[in-house]
Design an enzyme around this catalytic site. Structure first.
Site, short mmCIF file in Angstrom:
data_model
loop_
_atom_site.label_atom_id
_atom_site.label_comp_id
_atom_site.label_asym_id
_atom_site.label_seq_id
_atom_site.Cartn_x
_atom_site.Cartn_y
_atom_site.Cartn_z
CB ALA A 27 -70.58 -12.13 62.12
CB SER A 28 -72.12 -10.26 66.17
OG SER A 28 -72.88 -11.18 66.45
CB THR A 29 -68.59 -11.58 70.11
OG1 THR A 29 -69.81 -12.64 70.03
CG2 THR A 29 -70.11 -10.10 70.59
N GLY A 30 -65.62 -11.58 69.64
CA GLY A 30 -64.96 -13.06 69.24
C GLY A 30 -64.78 -13.17 68.49
CB ALA A 73 -77.34 -18.44 62.48
CE1 TYR A 128 -65.15 -25.67 76.85
CE2 TYR A 128 -63.63 -27.15 75.15
CZ TYR A 128 -64.68 -26.13 75.26
OH TYR A 128 -65.12 -25.01 74.20
CE LYS A 162 -66.65 -26.95 71.16
NZ LYS A 162 -66.96 -25.48 70.33
CG LEU A 206 -58.54 -15.97 73.43
CD1 LEU A 206 -58.69 -15.49 72.30
CD2 LEU A 206 -57.47 -15.26 74.34
#
Length: 396
Positions: free
Chosen positions: A48-51, A111, A234, A243, A272
């Protein structure tokens, strides 16, 4: 202390608490400007802290007046040494949420571990009762498996053959050719173990078993596909296998949630500037060209714009959630427009050290990278003496 950016490769060793606070405030103001979202009211954000995770927490709280619990693994500050930026982001978010009368508490820890899962379960039971939205947005290079104890390390490598293409050092602007050797041994399995869907499923199982999911609860994990230019390293590389596993896990989770009419989705988001993307060869050059084109077309989005659109136009409408043929939410639709990708492909062939500053948006890339760490924001006095010892209110 006077806090200045100290760069080492694709990492900044310092972060600025006031700048991070400004970043959070800017995102909050954007969400407020777009109007209310009839979304979830009790939200758990894992990562929850970035991006995208931070943007999801902000959008839930300030778009839907949601109570939020955020889980992350960040480095707190010590005297004379700054915290990691996610710590300052979370401190700023809680401060703004508290000022707005919104419930917001955070858990700092691994986590992937059973201990943090149990700590989160206990907090939900004590304060919220149940949750109706779970965002899974972890981005970690390593995972210690909570059952086997094995430490898995992910790699960003092609599969089968070496991959050679252009890349750019976004600090210097030098365009060069790079060759990435193919994966070997257990690289694929380890990358899937870290970045695939197993931990996401473990979280949902733990929450469901504890009766912490409301009827109709939704969970969303974030993914990326990207263009043919980057697919060898990727989407068709080791990370792509992870993914694929994440996306397959969404169907398995949906089956498990059927008894409470719940649903799991994977949202495919736009490329991004993040710490992770900056570490992947080829990607910074692609993003520099993409930014130039999307800004000229008036369709560029950052994390907060992406997530606001995800909530407003995909997750929380009166209609069924729109997905592609593989069941994925596509919020990368503007990036993957045929005309945009055709222009990127053309510029890619032309890109050199000498012309990249003109045909690409290298300055925009650098600016976004500095913003990740709280630097380069208007209205922040970076020459001022700044207190690095900032607390996250709910973490004692």
């Amino acid at each position: 202390m006077i806090i200045e950016p100290r760069m080492r490769g694709f990492i900044c060793l310092t972060s600025h608490p006031t700048g991070c606070e400004q970043n959070v405030k800017n995102q909050i103001e954007y969400i407020k400007s777009k109007g209310p979202i009839e979304g979830a009211k009790k939200v758990l954000v894992i990562g929850a802290s970035t991006g995208f995770g931070l943007a999801s927490r902000i959008t839930s709280a300030f778009g839907s007046d949601a109570a939020t619990i955020g889980v992350f693994f960040e480095k707190p500050p010590v005297d004379g040494k700054t915290a990691s930026p996610g710590w300052y982001n979370s401190a700023a978010f809680e401060k703004e949420a508290n000022n707005a009368g919104l419930y917001a508490k955070s858990i700092n820890g691994d986590a992937f571990s059973n201990e943090v899962k149990q700590q989160t379960i206990d907090l939900i039971k004590a304060d919220l009762g149940q949750v109706d939205l779970i965002i899974y947005s972890l981005a970690s290079p390593v995972r210690q498996h909570p059952v086997t104890g094995v430490l898995h390390r992910s790699v960003l490598k092609p599969i089968g053959n070496a991959f050679t293409n252009k890349t750019v050092d976004f600090h210097s602007g030098k365009v060069s050719e790079i060759t990435i050797e193919p994966c070997s041994g257990d690289d694929i399995e380890n990358t899937i173990a870290v970045m695939g869907g197993e931990d996401w499923a473990m979280w949902i199982d733990a929450l469901k078993d504890a009766n912490l999911l409301v009827e109709g609860a939704t969970t969303v994990a974030y993914s990326y596909i990207g263009p043919s230019l980057t697919e060898a390293v990727y989407r068709k590389g080791t990370i792509g296998r992870a993914k694929d596993d994440l996306e397959a896990t969404a169907f398995a989770i949906s089956d498990r949630l059927a008894s409470i009419k719940g649903k799991a989705y994977v949202s495919v988001n736009k490329a991004l500037v993040t710490q992770a993307s900056s570490a992947i060869p080829v990607i910074p050059l692609y993003i520099s060209l993409l930014y130039k084109i999307m800004k000229e077309e008036g369709i560029h989005e950052g994390c907060i714009e992406q997530i606001q659109r995800l909530y407003q136009q995909r997750l929380y409408t009166n209609d069924a959630v729109p997905t592609d043929e593989k069941g994925r939410i596509r919020i990368d639709d503007l990036e993957m427009r045929e005309d945009v990708q055709a222009k990127v492909a053309k510029l890619w062939l032309e890109a050199t050290t000498e012309n990249l500053s003109e045909i690409g948006d290298l300055e925009g890339y650098r600016s976004d990278f500095h913003h990740l760490f709280g630097f380069g924001f208007d209205g922040v006095d970076y020459k001022a003496d700044t207190n690095e010892l900032v607390d996250v209110p709910s973490i004692k």
